[in-house]
Structures are given as C-alpha cells and as structure tokens.
Write a protein that holds these residues in place. Structure first.
Motif, PDB file in Angstrom:
ATOM      1  N   ARG A   1      20.462  -3.394  67.462  1.00  0.00           N
ATOM      2  CA  ARG A   1      21.352  -2.251  67.221  1.00  0.00           C
ATOM      3  C   ARG A   1      20.696  -1.238  66.292  1.00  0.00           C
ATOM      4  NH1 ARG A   1      25.688  -6.047  66.818  1.00  0.00           N
ATOM      5  NH2 ARG A   1      25.586  -5.902  64.551  1.00  0.00           N
ATOM      6  N   ALA A   2      20.012  -1.736  65.251  1.00  0.00           N
ATOM      7  CA  ALA A   2      19.341  -0.828  64.317  1.00  0.00           C
ATOM      8  C   ALA A   2      18.228  -0.049  65.016  1.00  0.00           C
ATOM      9  CB  ALA A   2      18.781  -1.615  63.142  1.00  0.00           C
ATOM     10  N   GLU A   3      17.495  -0.704  65.903  1.00  0.00           N
ATOM     11  CA  GLU A   3      16.426  -0.010  66.629  1.00  0.00           C
ATOM     12  C   GLU A   3      16.999   1.051  67.563  1.00  0.00           C
ATOM     13  OE1 GLU A   3      14.234  -3.057  68.583  1.00  0.00           O
ATOM     14  OE2 GLU A   3      13.049  -3.578  66.814  1.00  0.00           O
ATOM     15  N   ARG A   4      18.076   0.707  68.283  1.00  0.00           N
ATOM     16  CA  ARG A   4      18.687   1.698  69.179  1.00  0.00           C
ATOM     17  C   ARG A   4      19.260   2.865  68.390  1.00  0.00           C
ATOM     18  NH1 ARG A   4      20.553  -3.043  72.002  1.00  0.00           N
ATOM     19  NH2 ARG A   4      22.528  -2.933  70.874  1.00  0.00           N
ATOM     20  N   LEU A   5      19.838   2.583  67.223  1.00  0.00           N
ATOM     21  CA  LEU A   5      20.369   3.658  66.384  1.00  0.00           C
ATOM     22  C   LEU A   5      19.255   4.584  65.916  1.00  0.00           C
ATOM     23  CD1 LEU A   5      22.676   4.990  64.793  1.00  0.00           C
ATOM     24  CD2 LEU A   5      22.285   3.300  62.990  1.00  0.00           C
ATOM     25  N   ALA A   6      18.132   4.015  65.491  1.00  0.00           N
ATOM     26  CA  ALA A   6      17.011   4.836  65.024  1.00  0.00           C
ATOM     27  C   ALA A   6      16.461   5.708  66.148  1.00  0.00           C
ATOM     28  CB  ALA A   6      15.907   3.934  64.463  1.00  0.00           C
ATOM     29  N   ILE A   7      16.356   5.158  67.352  1.00  0.00           N
ATOM     30  CA  ILE A   7      15.864   5.941  68.492  1.00  0.00           C
ATOM     31  C   ILE A   7      16.833   7.069  68.830  1.00  0.00           C
ATOM     32  CG2 ILE A   7      15.327   5.847  70.958  1.00  0.00           C
ATOM     33  CD1 ILE A   7      14.333   2.988  70.492  1.00  0.00           C
ATOM     34  N   GLY A   8      18.143   6.778  68.803  1.00  0.00           N
ATOM     35  CA  GLY A   8      19.140   7.803  69.084  1.00  0.00           C
ATOM     36  C   GLY A   8      19.116   8.928  68.063  1.00  0.00           C
ATOM     37  N   LEU A   9      19.033   8.592  66.785  1.00  0.00           N
ATOM     38  CA  LEU A   9      18.976   9.623  65.742  1.00  0.00           C
ATOM     39  C   LEU A   9      17.714  10.473  65.866  1.00  0.00           C
ATOM     40  CD1 LEU A   9      20.263   7.621  62.643  1.00  0.00           C
ATOM     41  CD2 LEU A   9      21.462   9.430  63.879  1.00  0.00           C
ATOM     42  N   GLU A  10      16.613   9.841  66.213  1.00  0.00           N
ATOM     43  CA  GLU A  10      15.368  10.597  66.397  1.00  0.00           C
ATOM     44  C   GLU A  10      15.492  11.589  67.545  1.00  0.00           C
ATOM     45  OE1 GLU A  10      10.594   9.706  67.181  1.00  0.00           O
ATOM     46  OE2 GLU A  10      12.034   8.062  66.934  1.00  0.00           O
ATOM     47  N   ARG A  11      16.152  11.179  68.631  1.00  0.00           N
ATOM     48  CA  ARG A  11      16.344  12.073  69.772  1.00  0.00           C
ATOM     49  C   ARG A  11      17.259  13.241  69.391  1.00  0.00           C
ATOM     50  NH1 ARG A  11      13.649  13.573  73.688  1.00  0.00           N
ATOM     51  NH2 ARG A  11      13.998  15.426  72.453  1.00  0.00           N
ATOM     52  N   ILE A  12      18.329  12.986  68.651  1.00  0.00           N
ATOM     53  CA  ILE A  12      19.257  14.042  68.228  1.00  0.00           C
ATOM     54  C   ILE A  12      18.542  15.062  67.341  1.00  0.00           C
ATOM     55  CG2 ILE A  12      21.335  14.518  66.899  1.00  0.00           C
ATOM     56  CD1 ILE A  12      22.336  11.735  67.758  1.00  0.00           C
ATOM     57  N   ALA A  13      17.814  14.570  66.344  1.00  0.00           N
ATOM     58  CA  ALA A  13      17.119  15.467  65.426  1.00  0.00           C
ATOM     59  C   ALA A  13      16.053  16.281  66.152  1.00  0.00           C
ATOM     60  CB  ALA A  13      16.497  14.664  64.288  1.00  0.00           C
ATOM     61  N   ALA A  14      15.353  15.651  67.090  1.00  0.00           N
ATOM     62  CA  ALA A  14      14.322  16.376  67.841  1.00  0.00           C
ATOM     63  C   ALA A  14      14.929  17.495  68.679  1.00  0.00           C
ATOM     64  CB  ALA A  14      13.541  15.401  68.724  1.00  0.00           C
ATOM     65  N   ASP A  15      16.084  17.255  69.289  1.00  0.00           N
ATOM     66  CA  ASP A  15      16.741  18.293  70.089  1.00  0.00           C
ATOM     67  C   ASP A  15      17.222  19.448  69.215  1.00  0.00           C
ATOM     68  OD1 ASP A  15      16.419  17.293  72.654  1.00  0.00           O
ATOM     69  OD2 ASP A  15      18.211  16.059  72.558  1.00  0.00           O
ATOM     70  N   LEU A  16      17.925  19.124  68.151  1.00  0.00           N
ATOM     71  CA  LEU A  16      18.515  20.165  67.311  1.00  0.00           C
ATOM     72  C   LEU A  16      17.447  21.012  66.614  1.00  0.00           C
ATOM     73  CD1 LEU A  16      21.449  18.124  65.735  1.00  0.00           C
ATOM     74  CD2 LEU A  16      21.651  20.034  67.338  1.00  0.00           C
ATOM     75  N   SER A  17      16.334  20.412  66.262  1.00  0.00           N
ATOM     76  CA  SER A  17      15.316  21.152  65.516  1.00  0.00           C
ATOM     77  C   SER A  17      14.661  22.246  66.356  1.00  0.00           C
ATOM     78  CB  SER A  17      14.246  20.185  65.000  1.00  0.00           C
ATOM     79  OG  SER A  17      13.582  19.556  66.080  1.00  0.00           O
ATOM     80  N   VAL A  18      14.716  22.139  67.696  1.00  0.00           N
ATOM     81  CA  VAL A  18      14.077  23.144  68.554  1.00  0.00           C
ATOM     82  C   VAL A  18      15.113  23.984  69.302  1.00  0.00           C
ATOM     83  CG1 VAL A  18      11.956  21.821  68.823  1.00  0.00           C
ATOM     84  CG2 VAL A  18      13.837  21.446  70.410  1.00  0.00           C
ATOM     85  N   ALA A  19      16.328  24.081  68.768  1.00  0.00           N
ATOM     86  CA  ALA A  19      17.343  24.937  69.381  1.00  0.00           C
ATOM     87  C   ALA A  19      16.858  26.380  69.408  1.00  0.00           C
ATOM     88  CB  ALA A  19      18.654  24.822  68.601  1.00  0.00           C
ATOM     89  N   GLU A  20      17.120  27.053  70.525  1.00  0.00           N
ATOM     90  CA  GLU A  20      16.657  28.425  70.718  1.00  0.00           C
ATOM     91  C   GLU A  20      17.782  29.412  70.434  1.00  0.00           C
ATOM     92  OE1 GLU A  20      13.683  29.388  71.414  1.00  0.00           O
ATOM     93  OE2 GLU A  20      12.652  27.575  72.077  1.00  0.00           O
ATOM     94  N   MET A  21      17.416  30.586  69.933  1.00  0.00           N
ATOM     95  CA  MET A  21      18.382  31.644  69.658  1.00  0.00           C
ATOM     96  C   MET A  21      18.566  32.469  70.927  1.00  0.00           C
ATOM     97  SD  MET A  21      18.465  33.822  66.175  1.00  0.00           S
ATOM     98  CE  MET A  21      19.944  34.672  65.636  1.00  0.00           C
ATOM     99  N   MET A  22      19.225  31.889  71.916  1.00  0.00           N
ATOM    100  CA  MET A  22      19.342  32.479  73.243  1.00  0.00           C
ATOM    101  C   MET A  22      20.814  32.757  73.557  1.00  0.00           C
ATOM    102  SD  MET A  22      17.847  33.548  75.963  1.00  0.00           S
ATOM    103  CE  MET A  22      16.203  32.936  75.604  1.00  0.00           C
ATOM    104  N   PRO A  23      21.202  34.007  73.809  1.00  0.00           N
ATOM    105  CA  PRO A  23      22.590  34.303  74.202  1.00  0.00           C
ATOM    106  C   PRO A  23      22.843  33.861  75.636  1.00  0.00           C
ATOM    107  CG  PRO A  23      21.275  36.292  74.226  1.00  0.00           C
ATOM    108  CD  PRO A  23      20.387  35.226  73.676  1.00  0.00           C
ATOM    109  N   ILE A  24      24.112  33.732  75.973  1.00  0.00           N
ATOM    110  CA  ILE A  24      24.472  33.238  77.302  1.00  0.00           C
ATOM    111  C   ILE A  24      24.231  34.300  78.382  1.00  0.00           C
ATOM    112  CG2 ILE A  24      26.901  33.935  77.224  1.00  0.00           C
ATOM    113  CD1 ILE A  24      27.555  31.215  78.517  1.00  0.00           C
ATOM    114  N   ASN A  25      24.209  35.580  77.996  1.00  0.00           N
ATOM    115  CA  ASN A  25      23.878  36.667  78.929  1.00  0.00           C
ATOM    116  C   ASN A  25      23.401  37.866  78.123  1.00  0.00           C
ATOM    117  OD1 ASN A  25      26.287  38.072  78.049  1.00  0.00           O
ATOM    118  ND2 ASN A  25      27.445  36.729  79.421  1.00  0.00           N
TER     119      ASN A  25
END
Length: 235
Positions: A54-78
């Motif tokens: 469970r601890a390993e799966r939690l660490a992998i999940g948190l790493e994926r979340i942080a990686a996604d959020l850190s590269v969020a783009e400033m892109m409008p919907i239109n």
C-alpha cells in the motif's frame, strides 16, 4: 558357529517397534511446534507485506499527481477565454498539460484528477481527454481512467497563489496557482499523513508574455481587471 553369529547380527539390525513409535511421536511434536509458530508468524507477515505494498502504491500515485500538476499549461479553453483552463476543487482538479504516454499523439490533453467510488470504496482516478478549442460550456468526454490512490487513503487539494494563502478552490483565475498542496488522510482516523506534499506549477505566465520585451509588464497587464476592455478597444 558361523550360523549363531549370523543370527546374533540379524537380531541386532534394524529398529524395534518401540523405537519407530518414539521417532514418530518426536516428529509429530516437532511438526506441531512448527505449525504453531507458522500460524502465529504468517498473518503478521501478510499484514506487513500488505502495508508495504500500500505504501509503494501510494508513493507511485503521489509522484504521478505531482508530475502532472507541475507541468500544467496556461491554456484557455478557446480564443475568447482569458482565463486558463484550470478548475481546482477540494476533491478534484482539471487542467491542461502536454500529452504524455506511449499511445498519445503530440499535443495537449486535458487531465482530470477526481475522487470516485466503486465496489472497493473511494479512489482518486486520473482521466484524460484530447485538448481542442471548444465552447466554454462544452462537455468534456474523459477516458482512460487510471486509479492512482485507493482507500484507506483519501486525497484532497488546496491551492496557493503568489500571496502564499491556501484556498480550497481555484476557479476562473487569470493565472495558474503557484503551488497545489496534496493532502493524504487516513479514512479511519481522519489524520493527515506525513507523506502529504505540494506540487510547484512551473508555468506562471501566458505564452505571449514569454515573447514580450518586458514579461513582467505584460503579465501585470494581463492580470489587470480592465485588460479585456483595453484589448476590445484596440480591436
């Protein structure tokens, strides 16, 4: 004489019935002791291995979340929208990032991290959809659901801008949050776990400001409430 010696040797060879019974009894006692020890040790081993997994799966999940959020783009919907596509709530967040993965095409995609319930309890799910300009009220069809974090853990988000004040929501802002805090709670106790972390968003200005001669001035003008009116007058 030889026959008598052979009879004496034959009588001494092998085991007697009593010796066989004693050996069998001793083996039964040893096996019973091993079974008792194993019965006490094996459940603890299984519980320990389950906690490690469970601890390993939690660490992998948190790493994926942080990686996604850190590269969020400033892109409008239109083209008409002035605010970037970033909808942050306590239990979900939607944003745009560069497409990543072995089966994705180059470009942008919309990512949604949202809490959902299934037959195994609550889970934080990652969904995605290809990005394309669309009306502001369009329904985005997400696919490719992947469970990142599952019960007994529960994830919540909070957001902070340049003022470093944490908020539970981030909607309709002209700029992306500087940081997104990822809080992990134990469902049974409700306490925040030490593995909670924060993701720093790398993009903090629109693309046109990156090409401007004075990026700071460009950003200030974009964040001014009257910026839209000035642009309409120029058009």
């Amino acid at each position: 004489m030889k026959a008598r010696a052979r009879r004496r040797i034959a009588g001494e060879a092998g085991f007697t019935l009593i010796e066989v019974l004693m050996a069998t009894l001793l083996m039964t006692v040893i096996l019973g002791a091993l079974a008792t020890v194993t019965a006490q040790w094996l459940p603890n081993w299984n519980r320990g291995m389950a906690r490690v997994q469970r601890a390993e799966r939690l660490a992998i999940g948190l790493e994926r979340i942080a990686a996604d959020l850190s590269v969020a783009e400033m892109m409008p919907i239109n083209a008409e929208a002035r605010a970037p596509l970033f909808e942050g709530a306590e239990l979900s967040v939607t944003f745009v990032r560069t497409a990543v993965g072995p089966n994705t095409r180059p470009g942008l995609e919309i990512i949604r991290l949202i809490e959902k319930a299934d037959d195994r309890g609550l889970a934080l799910v990652r969904e995605r959809a290809p990005f394309a300009p669309m009306p502001a009220d369009a329904q985005i069809r997400f696919a490719d659901q992947v469970v990142l974090i599952r019960s007994p853990f529960r994830v919540s988000f909070s957001y902070a801008g340049a003022d470093q004040v944490w908020q539970k929501e981030w909607r309709g802002q002209r700029q992306l949050p500087d940081m997104v805090r990822i809080s992990v709670r134990d469902i049974a106790s409700g306490r925040v776990l030490a593995v909670s972390s924060a993701a720093i968003v790398h993009v903090n200005a629109p693309a046109e400001c990156a090409r401007a001669k004075n990026p700071a001035q460009c950003l200030a003008e974009r964040l001014t409430p009257d910026a839209d009116k000035k642009q309409e007058q120029q058009l």
